[in-house]
Write a protein that holds these residues in place. Sequence first.
Motif, PDB file in Angstrom:
ATOM      1  N   LYS A 247       0.838  -1.127  -0.059  1.00  0.00           N
ATOM      2  CA  LYS A 247      -0.151  -0.119   0.076  1.00  0.00           C
ATOM      3  C   LYS A 247       0.920   1.122  -0.029  1.00  0.00           C
ATOM      4  CE  LYS A 247      -4.404  -1.783   2.256  1.00  0.00           C
ATOM      5  NZ  LYS A 247      -5.246  -1.426   3.146  1.00  0.00           N
ATOM      6  N   GLY A 248       1.236   1.628  -1.195  1.00  0.00           N
ATOM      7  CA  GLY A 248       2.110   2.889  -1.344  1.00  0.00           C
ATOM      8  C   GLY A 248       3.203   2.535  -0.907  1.00  0.00           C
ATOM      9  N   LEU A 249       3.875   3.086   0.366  1.00  0.00           N
ATOM     10  CA  LEU A 249       5.281   2.930   0.732  1.00  0.00           C
ATOM     11  C   LEU A 249       5.246   1.913   1.836  1.00  0.00           C
ATOM     12  CD1 LEU A 249       6.966   6.607   0.845  1.00  0.00           C
ATOM     13  CD2 LEU A 249       6.912   4.999  -0.768  1.00  0.00           C
ATOM     14  N   GLY A 250       3.877   1.516   2.133  1.00  0.00           N
ATOM     15  CA  GLY A 250       3.786   0.721   3.164  1.00  0.00           C
ATOM     16  C   GLY A 250       3.236  -0.705   2.757  1.00  0.00           C
ATOM     17  N   TYR A 251       2.756  -1.611   4.028  1.00  0.00           N
ATOM     18  CA  TYR A 251       2.264  -2.796   3.571  1.00  0.00           C
ATOM     19  C   TYR A 251       1.051  -3.175   4.377  1.00  0.00           C
ATOM     20  CZ  TYR A 251       4.245  -6.574   0.937  1.00  0.00           C
ATOM     21  OH  TYR A 251       4.619  -7.472  -0.199  1.00  0.00           O
TER      22      TYR A 251
END
Length: 421
Positions: free
Chosen positions: A388-392
């Motif tokens: 999710k974007g830069l994340g998880y």
Amino acid sequence: MKNNRIIDSWGSVFPDDSSRSRMLQNILERSSCQSTLTHKRFRSLVLAAIISVLLLSSAACTAAVLTEWNPAFEKWFSPTSRVKEMIDSSIDTPNYTTSQHGWTLTVRQTIGDEYGFYCVIDIQLPEDFDMDTLKIDMDALIEAAKDEGISEDEVMEMLNAHGNHFSPFNYYLDVENDIWYAVPMFFFFHYALAETTAKDFADVPLNSADEFGIFDGSSSYGSYKRLRDIYEQKNLPKEYYESTSFFKSLDFNPDTRTVTCMFNAAWQCEISGMPVTLVLTDPFYFDSIKHLITDDELGENRILLASEPFHLCWIPEYSAVNSHQYELFENGEPAGKLTLTPISAVMDLHDTTEYNGKFVQMEQDLAPVINLKGGESITLSFRSGIEKGLGYSIFLMSPEIIDLDRIKSITIGDYEVRKIE
């Protein structure tokens, strides 16, 4: 004559009629008083008894509504009465049965929440199956072991190491008859959140053994791709068939030809009220000599019992359980969120760029550890994740049922974890 003497004796005790009358009156008054008290006391005792019975009945009814746990779940989780009450709404006992290719598969019970569940399935071999096929020839096994310099005691140690407990469970000892059996196992399994029928899989060759030439428990891409094609034809979102799980054989009953299995599965989306498809292929058993003694190639020590896929589709019915919310901080700044239930968790991390392409490393570093009051701890296992974007967003399952009220703290790497009240 005796009665007359008794009656006549009144005259010697009370010489006049007035004394006799007063005595009779006193007796009657006392009897009346005692009768009144006795009646009141009787009514009180009856009322108290009725109240007690009602209270006991109420308590019995309250206890009776709790779902009876499947023995496999009882043995695996060893739940306390408090845990049973806490997650009762999360248990479903469908006893859904289907027969395919002479085999009978029964979904006995599930324990689940929004993102995943545990399930107990009984798999029964065909009625005409020759159970002698699964019996281990102990004389041949011991003789083969001697040729390899392995003693009989060492053979028994190996058998016991692979049998009569949860993992691995490759062999079973019928104690009463002193017979060892090879336990039927299942090579490939896949799950999806979709309503399917056996017809959907009729023309799909799922036998991965045919494709790869050997059994490789970690390599099932060919079969998975065919299944994925089916789900894509149904226009299912990817997260509906991107799932991970474990699958364990827990018990074996030679008399009923039944293997009891347990698996858990976690998806990348909410699964409440969704139909679940389970596909099993390639039931097999181990050639004990090749498996235990000669350590032959992986594909050579397994013997196929069937080459047709088994298909199950049902809708688990259970209610979501309570959950706790936690916020994650890194250097004082918000870094993510953890939603924890008694059996699973979802962890949303804002920035995981340092782990790009290193999901295994992220799993090792960031697996949540639930620290309980009393000193015990439970480590959650990663099941799947979505970028999710830069994340998880990471979906996890617990190997045990967590009593949320017993949580003392949670450790996730170097994050500071704060409960959201």
